[in-house]
Design a protein around this motif. Structure first.
Motif, mmCIF file in Angstrom:
data_model
loop_
_atom_site.group_PDB
_atom_site.id
_atom_site.type_symbol
_atom_site.label_atom_id
_atom_site.label_comp_id
_atom_site.label_asym_id
_atom_site.label_seq_id
_atom_site.Cartn_x
_atom_site.Cartn_y
_atom_site.Cartn_z
ATOM 1 N N ILE A 94 -16.727 -28.861 22.024
ATOM 2 C CA ILE A 94 -17.183 -28.085 20.870
ATOM 3 C C ILE A 94 -16.015 -27.764 19.943
ATOM 4 C CG2 ILE A 94 -18.163 -25.878 20.145
ATOM 5 C CD1 ILE A 94 -19.880 -25.918 22.654
ATOM 6 N N LEU A 95 -14.894 -27.352 20.537
ATOM 7 C CA LEU A 95 -13.718 -27.051 19.717
ATOM 8 C C LEU A 95 -13.210 -28.312 19.019
ATOM 9 C CD1 LEU A 95 -11.790 -24.615 22.101
ATOM 10 C CD2 LEU A 95 -13.182 -24.040 20.106
ATOM 11 N N ARG A 96 -13.318 -29.448 19.704
ATOM 12 C CA ARG A 96 -12.892 -30.704 19.082
ATOM 13 C C ARG A 96 -13.791 -31.064 17.916
ATOM 14 N NH1 ARG A 96 -11.087 -33.445 16.394
ATOM 15 N NH2 ARG A 96 -10.152 -35.505 16.572
ATOM 16 N N LEU A 97 -15.079 -30.779 18.032
ATOM 17 C CA LEU A 97 -15.992 -31.050 16.923
ATOM 18 C C LEU A 97 -15.650 -30.191 15.716
ATOM 19 C CD1 LEU A 97 -19.416 -31.386 18.775
ATOM 20 C CD2 LEU A 97 -18.074 -33.202 17.712
ATOM 21 N N GLY A 98 -15.128 -28.981 15.957
ATOM 22 C CA GLY A 98 -14.716 -28.132 14.839
ATOM 23 C C GLY A 98 -13.575 -28.736 14.047
ATOM 24 N N ASP A 99 -12.772 -29.550 14.711
ATOM 25 C CA ASP A 99 -11.653 -30.222 14.044
ATOM 26 C C ASP A 99 -11.951 -31.692 13.803
ATOM 27 O OD1 ASP A 99 -10.040 -28.001 13.847
ATOM 28 O OD2 ASP A 99 -9.143 -28.302 15.831
ATOM 29 N N VAL A 100 -13.239 -32.033 13.691
ATOM 30 C CA VAL A 100 -13.618 -33.432 13.591
ATOM 31 C C VAL A 100 -13.059 -34.086 12.333
ATOM 32 C CG1 VAL A 100 -15.797 -33.064 12.374
ATOM 33 C CG2 VAL A 100 -15.572 -35.015 13.919
ATOM 34 N N LEU A 101 -12.825 -33.301 11.283
ATOM 35 C CA LEU A 101 -12.265 -33.851 10.049
ATOM 36 C C LEU A 101 -10.753 -33.640 9.952
ATOM 37 C CD1 LEU A 101 -15.039 -32.901 7.458
ATOM 38 C CD2 LEU A 101 -14.784 -34.985 8.810
ATOM 39 N N THR A 102 -10.143 -33.196 11.045
ATOM 40 C CA THR A 102 -8.689 -33.048 11.110
ATOM 41 C C THR A 102 -8.166 -34.064 12.103
ATOM 42 O OG1 THR A 102 -8.857 -30.681 10.643
ATOM 43 C CG2 THR A 102 -6.786 -31.459 11.586
ATOM 44 N N VAL A 103 -7.547 -35.099 11.632
ATOM 45 C CA VAL A 103 -7.171 -36.215 12.507
ATOM 46 C C VAL A 103 -5.664 -36.453 12.547
ATOM 47 C CG1 VAL A 103 -9.367 -37.429 12.404
ATOM 48 C CG2 VAL A 103 -7.701 -37.795 10.593
ATOM 49 N N GLY A 104 -4.873 -35.491 12.121
ATOM 50 C CA GLY A 104 -3.429 -35.644 12.222
ATOM 51 C C GLY A 104 -2.759 -35.906 10.891
ATOM 52 N N PHE A 105 -2.515 -34.838 10.135
ATOM 53 C CA PHE A 105 -1.955 -34.987 8.788
ATOM 54 C C PHE A 105 -0.568 -35.618 8.807
ATOM 55 C CE2 PHE A 105 0.880 -33.028 5.608
ATOM 56 C CZ PHE A 105 0.364 -33.603 4.470
ATOM 57 N N GLU A 106 0.336 -35.051 9.595
ATOM 58 C CA GLU A 106 1.720 -35.538 9.588
ATOM 59 C C GLU A 106 1.803 -36.978 10.086
ATOM 60 O OE1 GLU A 106 6.122 -34.267 11.340
ATOM 61 O OE2 GLU A 106 4.333 -33.163 11.923
ATOM 62 N N GLN A 107 1.074 -37.281 11.142
ATOM 63 C CA GLN A 107 1.081 -38.633 11.699
ATOM 64 C C GLN A 107 0.637 -39.657 10.663
ATOM 65 O OE1 GLN A 107 -2.016 -39.233 14.527
ATOM 66 N NE2 GLN A 107 -1.273 -41.229 15.223
ATOM 67 N N ILE A 108 -0.410 -39.347 9.914
ATOM 68 C CA ILE A 108 -0.959 -40.305 8.954
ATOM 69 C C ILE A 108 -0.126 -40.353 7.685
ATOM 70 C CG2 ILE A 108 -2.977 -40.794 7.517
ATOM 71 C CD1 ILE A 108 -4.673 -39.648 9.783
ATOM 72 N N LEU A 109 0.360 -39.202 7.225
ATOM 73 C CA LEU A 109 1.164 -39.182 6.005
ATOM 74 C C LEU A 109 2.415 -40.043 6.150
ATOM 75 C CD1 LEU A 109 1.467 -37.923 3.156
ATOM 76 C CD2 LEU A 109 2.810 -36.104 4.217
ATOM 77 N N LEU A 110 3.005 -40.040 7.344
ATOM 78 C CA LEU A 110 4.214 -40.823 7.572
ATOM 79 C C LEU A 110 3.964 -42.330 7.508
ATOM 80 C CD1 LEU A 110 5.711 -38.731 10.519
ATOM 81 C CD2 LEU A 110 6.705 -38.964 8.235
#
Length: 284
Positions: A206-222
């Motif tokens: 359930i907590l993971r579903l709350g972050d379903v649209l958060t997939v790793g900003f720093e990892q992807i930006l790099l």
């Protein structure tokens, strides 16, 4: 508890008031009060922006891949660690698998580039002598599997902590009784271990579903520049480039608020479904 409560009040709850700029043509030099009210114009702009929908689709696909391929692995690793008889071996393995969590994403990305890049170890060992290169780092089709692989390497061990804590609370007498009754390891796993940790697994999901649209900003930006925005743009990087880089603060805030609302709806919905299935969920 005071420092923790103060942190959430100041940096999470009070900061939510700043979402009002999603309804304004926000200009930092004149402030929130001095910026013109534009209503839902910023939301109309992002919903009509093809780039936003590309970022949303990439985000959803990455999140689903993480849930399918990453979420079960800490559970499997925790079960494996819990089954180790020698405590010394268990502590050593735990230390080894926990260690990558404390490595920054900058170093993790650099390591993968040194292995999978054009001049990396993979091409050095398997690359052809005719100049043919194994294209991974700059191949848009390899972006999403690579993101999941990096996440597994970095955080799989760290994700076992809560699962291991739940496993330690399982009564050993249940295992002894089932073994006496002739239950093998797989039956003990299916009928004792998994039901015992099921509430924790439901909570984490359930907590993971709350972050379903958060997939790793720093990892992807790099790595966005190497793969291109069509493959590597997600909602978080869309917000960053719209707000910080281009100065479209209202549009960036609208996209971030849209993401937060979707996450809230998913948490409430998943929690209600969990209650109907007899699970405790996140809250009553």
């Amino acid at each position: 508890m005071t420092p923790g409560v103060a942190y959430f009040l100041v940096f999470h709850y009070l900061a939510m008031a700043g979402n009002v700029i999603a309804f304004k043509d926000y200009i930092p030099f004149v402030g929130i009060n001095g910026s013109a009210w534009v209503g839902l114009s910023n939301f109309e702009a992002i919903l009509g922006d093809a780039g936003f929908w590309v970022a949303a689709l990439n985000t959803v696909v990455l999140s689903l891949l993480q849930i399918v391929f990453f979420f079960p692995l800490p559970v499997a690793l925790a079960l494996l660690l819990h089954s180790l008889a020698r405590s010394g071996v268990r502590r050593f393995v735990q230390s080894v698998v926990y260690l990558p969590h404390f490595v920054s994403w900058v170093i993790v990305v650099a390591l993968f580039q040194q292995v999978l890049g054009a001049d990396g170890l993979l091409n050095g060992v398997f690359g052809g002598g005719d100049g043919h290169l194994i294209d991974v780092i700059s191949n848009p089709e390899a972006f999403k599997p690579l993101m999941v692989l990096e996440l597994i390497w970095k955080d799989c061990g760290w994700g076992t902590i809560i699962i291991l804590a739940a496993l330690h609370n399982v009564d050993d007498g249940l295992y002894e009784a089932s073994a006496i009754d002739g239950a093998g390891p797989w039956r003990r796993l299916w009928h004792i271990t998994l039901p015992a940790i099921r509430p924790v697994l439901v909570l984490l999901l359930i907590l993971r579903l709350g972050d379903v649209l958060t997939v790793g900003f720093e990892q992807i930006l790099l790595q966005r520049a190497a793969f291109g925005p069509d493959a590597a743009e997600v909602i978080d990087t869309f917000v960053y480039y719209q707000g910080i880089v281009q100065g479209s603060w209202g549009i960036a805030a609208a996209a971030a608020l849209f993401k937060g609302l979707v996450g809230a709806v998913l948490v409430f919905s998943a929690n209600r479904i969990a209650h109907r299935l007899g699970e405790q969920g996140v809250y009553r």
